[in-house]
Design a protein around this motif. Structure first.
Motif, short mmCIF file in Angstrom:
data_model
loop_
_atom_site.label_atom_id
_atom_site.label_comp_id
_atom_site.label_asym_id
_atom_site.label_seq_id
_atom_site.Cartn_x
_atom_site.Cartn_y
_atom_site.Cartn_z
N LEU A 12 6.12 -19.37 -45.81
CA LEU A 12 6.79 -20.18 -44.80
C LEU A 12 8.24 -20.44 -45.16
O LEU A 12 9.10 -20.58 -44.30
CB LEU A 12 6.04 -21.51 -44.66
N PHE A 15 10.58 -18.03 -43.71
CA PHE A 15 10.68 -18.00 -42.25
C PHE A 15 11.98 -18.68 -41.84
O PHE A 15 12.26 -19.80 -42.24
CB PHE A 15 9.48 -18.72 -41.65
N SER A 16 12.74 -18.00 -41.04
CA SER A 16 14.03 -18.54 -40.61
C SER A 16 13.86 -19.23 -39.27
O SER A 16 13.27 -18.68 -38.34
CB SER A 16 15.05 -17.41 -40.48
N LEU A 17 14.40 -20.44 -39.19
CA LEU A 17 14.36 -21.16 -37.93
C LEU A 17 15.50 -20.76 -37.00
O LEU A 17 15.60 -21.26 -35.90
CB LEU A 17 14.42 -22.66 -38.18
N GLU A 18 16.37 -19.89 -37.47
CA GLU A 18 17.46 -19.43 -36.63
C GLU A 18 16.99 -18.24 -35.81
O GLU A 18 16.41 -17.31 -36.35
CB GLU A 18 18.65 -19.03 -37.51
N ASP A 19 17.22 -18.29 -34.53
CA ASP A 19 16.97 -17.11 -33.72
C ASP A 19 18.25 -16.79 -32.95
O ASP A 19 19.23 -17.53 -33.02
CB ASP A 19 15.79 -17.34 -32.77
N GLU A 20 18.21 -15.71 -32.23
CA GLU A 20 19.42 -15.25 -31.57
C GLU A 20 19.50 -15.75 -30.13
O GLU A 20 20.22 -15.20 -29.33
CB GLU A 20 19.43 -13.72 -31.57
N GLN A 21 18.74 -16.78 -29.81
CA GLN A 21 18.76 -17.29 -28.45
C GLN A 21 20.02 -18.10 -28.22
O GLN A 21 20.30 -19.04 -28.96
CB GLN A 21 17.53 -18.16 -28.19
N ASP A 473 19.87 -35.47 -32.99
CA ASP A 473 19.42 -36.86 -32.95
C ASP A 473 18.89 -37.31 -34.30
O ASP A 473 19.36 -38.29 -34.88
CB ASP A 473 18.33 -36.98 -31.87
N THR A 474 17.90 -36.60 -34.83
CA THR A 474 17.28 -37.05 -36.07
C THR A 474 18.19 -36.86 -37.27
O THR A 474 17.92 -37.41 -38.33
CB THR A 474 15.98 -36.29 -36.31
N LEU A 475 19.25 -36.08 -37.12
CA LEU A 475 20.17 -35.91 -38.23
C LEU A 475 21.11 -37.09 -38.37
O LEU A 475 21.52 -37.44 -39.48
CB LEU A 475 20.99 -34.63 -38.04
N THR A 757 15.14 -15.37 -23.85
CA THR A 757 13.71 -15.18 -23.63
C THR A 757 13.03 -16.47 -23.25
O THR A 757 11.82 -16.47 -23.04
CB THR A 757 13.04 -14.62 -24.89
N ARG A 758 13.75 -17.58 -23.20
CA ARG A 758 13.11 -18.83 -22.80
C ARG A 758 14.08 -19.62 -21.93
O ARG A 758 15.04 -20.18 -22.40
CB ARG A 758 12.68 -19.65 -24.02
#
Lengths: 1277, 85
Positions: A12, A15-21, A473-475, A757-758
């Motif tokens: 885990l 796993f990168s939380l960065e995507d190209e969206q 927000d949470t930052l 894609t979203r």
């Protein structure tokens, strides 16, 4: 199988939380959270813990808030009310007996709706009395209660706002009285059998009066308020509060500001309609301040499609409140429709977004940069251990300032949209035609293209800034809490302490209030200061104590603490006296120094804004909510329609504006207006609580999104086609063009949109990228289909244009494939060619070409040997073809200008078939379908020869048994006559024409094969030059091909063999077998390419095939010589037939010289001479051709004439044209024979020797053959 | 005139306020981290969905190619005589 936890965590972490969206949509909240800070979640029940004697205030405050909530729900009912009468059926005369049943059913349906209206009537009476009682509570001098608190003032104003809005809605909804009339009518009809209907009727009468009277709620409120006296004081306090808040304007968000603007005119009317001295208000608030506010805000938003005007409200209410009529200065303010043109221009400059978009753009760019910088600082701070306290405080304070500024920007921008909409609703489009509906006048035709663009831009700024703030927000939450905590403690422990020591030392009552502030909000453990230290300090008298330094604590004050602090500050300033003159923080008559007042005022308003910061998510959602742009209940009501078309929907108007805009920079904002639908759907479900509204929004979104995808894909397709066509345009054409800019394509950044894609839409996630991909796959196929269909409507000359258009399409596909994964172009081309199968050798294009050649090209086109072109004969019957289908420009080259430029090139290749067209045929058909076409053409030759045989037999029958040489005695005239006597073909002119036509077609096919051979040889040469180095082929001596290695492997084989050998000995290679397989494949490729080197000539193959076809008729068309010598009297050989046909053809053409090339062209010579050559009759033909003999006789005759008449000019009278034609024919025939000899040399046919005595020695005869004869495949074998 | 202020038993109220600050610090810390955990899950879901969309796109392309090859092989198998040489 269970995976160990350590391995799962390790996986885990990779796993990168960065995507190209790309982020091209507004903020989307996954889980909706209720407000937790602006409104106390526990209804201020914790206020009593501070023992400030505020229990009555708290109870009343909560009651008002509950009433406000109920009122909002009732306002939703009124706003979304749709007429029921329009749905009532009308009975025909034949069903009159069912009228009673219809009345009963109608009554039951309407009773359900009317009960809700009755509930509203009861509620407003209760709310008005409670609000009035609440106000009166603070007006009695004998009562000693604390309050009202600032929160209480806000609650009063909000409830008053709800009452005013209900009144306005009731005034605007015309269908409610209409429905009620029907309801009363049905009640009269059905209540005949009921008992005790008097009370119900009385109730109905009350409801009718309520619904029909304008401003009924306000009048009732007025009665309730002034049932007792002294309510003017609290009204004046409210007005002072409203005016000062509006004038300060830095702590208000736009919803609060609009509430105050809506309430202020009503408050002024109420306070001035009192029986007491109404002029006392102006001692506290100058009338000019009110007039300035009313003037500056000509139009105020009330509901999404309802606006209010303070001036209009004041005018209208003056008829209901007689004492207010004397306020002439307020009543002379112009309403929006009364504005003079010059003043309207001033207001328009203020209200229209287009006049401020430049400044807004600068604000947005500057804020985004500074916000990102502050975020980076905060992240750097969090990743640093043991950072400096001062630096930490500075970074977090800066972050707090950024958040405050962001909220203020969003509030200002969204308010600007609200106000522009209100202004547009108040001023319909003046150029509207009578057929336009009211909504079209205020929305559809009321926004210019520039205004829509500015609105899209502002919506994008709001949504993008909101999304940016939502994401962090949470930052930033703990930083914000810490900063707020620090601000509160600094005020409470430092500022108040200083005031206690200085200003309020001798004022015991005020000192107690300040001490209470410290008690209820101080966090003593957050610093090193102790209460004992303070006591010791005060005991020492004037000793100065150092400023306290606080340790950070990330926790914010509660709503109750903020509430109580504001209350106590207000008490300090005003002393609790409602009648005290001056403003809220005005310094007239105050005993507090100016500096202290300033500090108290600043902190007072900061406290109000703290609540918005603490309610972070809800505040962002409120400030970025643009759902009001969709709602149009009022105009649906007045237009009497069920719903408007999507062209009238403002969100769709914005999307369409982006798609149709030539400004491609806006395209990345095209999804922003869809967020408006998300917001409006949320409002429909959560605020208005109407399912049918959500259904309508959902239907419109489905419809609009489909159209959006279609339009977007068309834009994308057109763009890529234009781009490809522009790149493929000829450079010399561009250089010579006067205006080359029109052929350039403006770049559009589409890669962001193509990645999405979203797409968040009404709670669903839509994969826009897959939709676009699917559409592109379909439209490319449609384009190919169209191009093929267009080619099938034209003749063969259009093949060059077809290839060019397919090149444009292929290049656009290549450009699009960089960003999108569409099917490969070759796959799509094979699909449309219908030759996907491995055993498909024909294709749609090949079939079309063959069909065209068979039905149009070969019969109707004639060859010009000089230019090497086929052109259409002028004597052909036009072939009926379907018309070319008309499509949009994107199916050609994308734009009209590029289409025109392309047609300029296409016109150069229309009207003829030549070498360029043959190149196109070869490239389009490829090595897969070309053999099929060649075979079809060869079969055509064979069939033509078979068809010619009986016709030639017919001609042969008319010839005499022997034809001798033409005598010289008769001259040209005599010879021509003698030839005609020999041939005797006058009665067979039709047969002659058919034979000539058949020979012409054979000639056309053979010449076509010649062109194909030229093109294929060029292509094979290029292929050879590419493969020769790999095969080790070198140019050797005498033009032969030599190899670089003597019997060894070719370079490609050697390379892969050495690679495989190296890999086998390399220990790190996991699978050396793969390289061995590659080595074997290299050997196979080597064999395959070497075999292709010796491909023969297509023309030679065609000639060999023709020769084989002619072999069946050798005996009939070639008489075997009986002796070893040439028989000069043979009369039935093919060369005799062709000679006769030729001379007849030449005689006809000589009579009409201008049409000589337009009859049959040069194909006849090619056909006839080829047959003669392949039959071995060339020498005979050249010796005994009638035309040639006549030419010889003409020369002799001309010479003899010159000798006899020395003084006369040379001439063979009357035969010049025919002789000239014969000379041309001889030259052409010689050319054809030389070409055939070069390409297809014949073996020696016979050999003989002559003895010295003159007797011949016979040899064995060889059959007529050519080199490749033995390898010919036999058809049908 | 109403007498504002005058908290009765101010010392006890101050002590209670002090305890309330410390309690709410703990509560704020817990709730903030729960929200951060939730934010991570939301972002994880969005990112994973995006990666799955890319994978699905690649699978679609492969599926179309496989379908094409199957059609070609099927046609070839239906006409064995064309390959008999």
């Amino acid at each position: 199988m269970a995976v160990p936890v350590e391995e799962a965590i390790a996986a885990l972490s990779t796993f990168s939380l960065e995507d190209e969206q790309p982020e091209v949509q507004g903020p989307g909240v996954w889980v909706s959270t209720e407000r937790g800070a602006t409104e106390s979640p526990i209804e201020y029940s914790d206020v009593s813990a501070y023992r400030l004697s505020l229990s009555e205030d708290t109870k009343a405050l909560n009651q008002l808030n509950a009433l406000t909530q109920e009122g909002k729900e009732m306002a939703s009912v009124l706003y979304t009310y749709r007429s029921c009468v329009k749905a009532l059926p009308q009975l025909p005369d034949s069903m009159k007996q069912s009228q009673a049943d219809l009345y009963l059913e109608t009554y039951q349906v309407l009773d359900l709706e009317m009960s809700r209206l009755r509930e509203i009537q009861r509620w407003q009476a209760s709310a008005s009395s409670k609000l009035a009682a609440d106000m009166q509570r603070f007006s009695r001098p004998e009562r000693r209660i604390n309050g009202p608190t600032i929160s209480h003032l806000w609650s009063m104003l909000k409830l008053l706002d709800v009452l005013v809005q209900l009144d306005h809605l009731k005034n605007a909804k015309a269908s409610i009285p209409n429905d009620f009339s029907w309801y009363k009518r049905t009640f009269t009809q059905v209540s005949g059998q009921w008992q005790d209907t008097d009370s119900m009727r009385e109730e109905l009468d009350d409801l009718q009066i309520f619904l029909s009277t304008r401003w009924a709620i306000l009048l009732n409120l007025h009665v309730e308020m002034f049932r007792v006296n002294n309510v003017e004081d609290i009204l004046q306090v409210l007005i002072v509060f409203v005016v000062e808040s509006l004038e300060l304007d830095f702590a208000l968000l736009f919803p609060e500001r609009h509430i105050l603007l809506r309430v202020l005119p009503v408050l002024v009317v109420l306070v001035t309609s009192s029986e007491k001295d109404s002029e006392s208000l102006y001692k506290r608030v100058k009338i000019n301040r009110l007039i300035n506010i009313f003037k500056n805000e000509a139009v105020i938003p009330a509901f999404p499609d309802l606006h209010l005007s303070p001036a209009a409200i004041l005018k209208e209410l003056s008829t209901y409140f007689p004492k207010f009529s004397s306020q002439t200065r307020l009543l002379t303010l112009p309403a929006p429709h009364e504005l003079p043109p010059r003043e309207a221009q001033e207001y328009q400059r203020h209200y229209l977004i287009i006049n401020h978009i430049g400044a807004i753009r600068a604000e947005h760019d500057d804020f985004v940069i500074r916000f990102a910088s502050a975020m980076n600082q905060l992240l750097l701070l969090k990743s640093t251990d043991g950072s400096d306290v001062e630096w930490s405080k500075e970074v977090k304070g800066n972050m707090y300032d950024m958040i405050v500024e962001g909220f203020q920007l969003l509030s200002r921008w969204t308010a600007r949209i609200w106000e522009q909409c209100a202004w547009k609703f108040s001023r319909p489009c003046k150029d509207a035609s009578p057929s336009f509906s009211d909504y079209e006048k205020v929305v559809r035709y009321n926004y210019s293209a520039e205004e829509r663009k500015a609105l899209v831009e502002l919506v994008s700024y709001i949504k993008s800034v909101g999304s940016m703030m939502q994401r962090c927000d949470t930052l930033v939450a703990d930083a914000l809490w810490e900063t707020i905590h620090s601000e509160v403690q600094d005020f409470v422990q430092n500022t108040l302490a200083t005031m206690l020591r200085t200003t309020f030392r001798k004022k015991k009552d005020l000192s107690r209030i300040l001490s209470d502030m410290r008690t209820l909000s101080a966090d003593w453990m957050a610093n090193t200061n102790k209460s004992e230290s303070e006591l010791q300090s005060s005991q020492h008298g004037g000793e100065e104590s150092k400023a306290n330094i606080f340790y950070p604590r990330a926790v914010a004050p509660t709503a109750a603490q903020v509430h109580c602090l504001q209350f106590l500050i207000y008490e300090v300033v005003s002393g609790g006296n409602l009648r005290r003159p001056g403003g809220l923080f005005g310094n007239s008559g105050s005993e507090i120094p100016v500096n202290d007042l300033k500090q108290l005022e600043t902190f007072f308003y900061k406290l109000g804004f703290f609540l918005h910061i603490l309610d972070y998510s809800a505040t962002v959602a409120t400030l970025t909510d643009l759902g009001f742009l969709w709602f149009r209940e009022f105009y649906l009501e007045s237009s009497r329609v069920i719903q408007f078309p999507i062209e009238c929907s403002l969100p769709w108007m914005l999307v369409d504006c982006v798609l149709e805009s030539p400004n491609s920079g806006l395209l990345e904002s095209v999804l922003m207006p869809f967020d408006i639908y998300n917001d409006s759907a949320q409002q429909a479900l959560v605020l208005l609580k109407q399912r049918f509204l959500y259904d309508e929004i959902e239907a419109e979104v489905d419809h609009c999104f489909d159209i959006f995808v279609t339009k977007l894909c068309e834009t994308i397709f057109t763009y890529y086609k234009s781009w490809a066509a522009s790149e493929l345009l000829d450079p010399s054409f561009l250089f010579a063009s006067d205006n080359a800019e029109k052929y350039a394509v403006q770049p559009i950044r589409l890669n962001m949109l193509l990645k999405i894609t979203r797409v968040k839409l009404l709670g669903r996630m839509i994969n826009l990228r897959s939709l676009i991909t699917e559409w592109m796959n379909k439209v490319f196929r449609e384009n190919i289909e169209f191009l093929f269909g267009r080619f099938e409507c034209q003749d063969l000359c259009a093949i060059v244009e077809l290839e060019k258009l397919l090149d444009v399409l292929k290049h656009s596909h290549e450009l699009l494939s960089r960003d999108l994964s569409v099917d490969s172009f070759s796959l799509m081309l094979n699909e449309m060619q219908e030759n996907i199968s491995l055993v498909s050798f024909s294709s749609r294009l090949a079939s079309q070409i063959w069909s065209e050649m068979q039905s149009d090209f070969l019969p109707n086109f004639i060859l010009c040997n000089t230019t090497q072109r086929f052109i259409r004969s002028s004597r052909t019957v036009p072939v009926q073809k379907p018309s070319v289908p008309s499509v949009k420009p994107s199916f050609y080259c994308g734009t009209q200008d590029l289409n025109s430029a392309h047609q300029s090139f296409a016109r150069l290749h229309s009207g003829f078939f030549g070498i360029p067209h043959m190149f196109s045929v070869v490239r389009l058909l490829g090595s897969r379908s070309l053999p099929w076409l060649i075979r079809a053409l060869l079969d055509h030759i064979s069939n033509k020869i078979t068809l010619l045989e009986p016709m030639i037999t017919g001609l042969q029958d008319s010839l005499p048994k022997s034809i001798g040489l033409l005598p010289f005695d008769g001259g040209v005239t005599g010879c021509v006559r003698l030839v005609k006597e020999h041939l005797n073909w006058e009665t067979k002119s039709e047969l002659k024409a058919e034979v000539l036509h058949g020979i012409k077609e054979i000639g056309s096919v053979l010449y076509w094969m010649g062109l194909l051979d030229i093109v294929l040889r060029e292509k094979d040469s290029m292929d050879f030059m590419q493969t020769a180095p790999w095969l080790g082929l070198l140019p050797g001596a005498d033009g032969q091909i030599a190899t670089s290695q003597d019997g060894g492997d070719s370079p490609v084989v050697s390379l892969f063999k050495s690679t495989a050998a190296a890999m086998v000995s390399y220990p790190g290679c996991p699978s050396p077998t793969s390289f061995h397989i590659m080595s074997k494949q290299a050997e196979a490729a080597d064999l395959l390419y070497k075999a292709n080197l010796n491909t023969g000539s297509v023309l030679e193959y065609a000639l060999a095939f023709t020769s084989a076809a002619l072999d069946k008729y050798c005996n009939k068309w070639s008489a075997a010589p009986k002796t070893g010598f040439i028989d000069i009297t043979i009369s039935k050989d093919f060369y005799r037939i062709y000679s006769g046909l030729q001379i007849g053809y030449l005689e006809e053409s000589a009579q009409v010289p201008s049409n000589s090339h337009e009859r049959l062209g040069d194909s006849v010579a090619w056909g006839g001479c080829t047959i003669i050559y392949l039959l071995g009759q060339q020498l005979h033909f050249e010796l005994f051709d009638f035309s040639y003999q006549i030419l010889n006789i003409a020369e002799v005759e001309a010479a003899s004439v010159m000798q006899t008449h020395k003084n006369s000019q040379f001439s063979v009278k009357g035969w010049e044209a025919l002789l000239e034609a014969m000379k041309k024919a001889r030259r052409l025939n010689n050319h054809v024979f030389s070409m055939l000899k070069a390409r297809c040399p014949l073996e020696e046919k016979t050999a003989c020797a002559i003895k010295q005595s003159g007797a011949p020695i016979h040899r064995i005869k060889f059959d007529n053959t050519v080199s490749a004869f033995e390898t010919l495949p036999q058809k049908g074998s | 005139m109403a007498r504002a202020g005058g908290i009765t038993n101010a010392v006890n109220v101050g002590i209670a306020v002090q305890a309330d600050w410390e309690n709410r610090e703990f509560i704020s810390h817990i709730s903030l981290n729960v929200r951060r955990l939730f934010d991570f899950l939301v972002q994880f879901e969005a990112t994973t969905k995006s990666k799955l969309a890319s994978l699905n796109e690649k699978l679609d392309v492969l599926e179309r190619r496989l379908e094409l090859l199957e059609v070609q092989v099927g046609n070839a198998s239906a006409n064995p005589s064309l390959f008999a040489t």
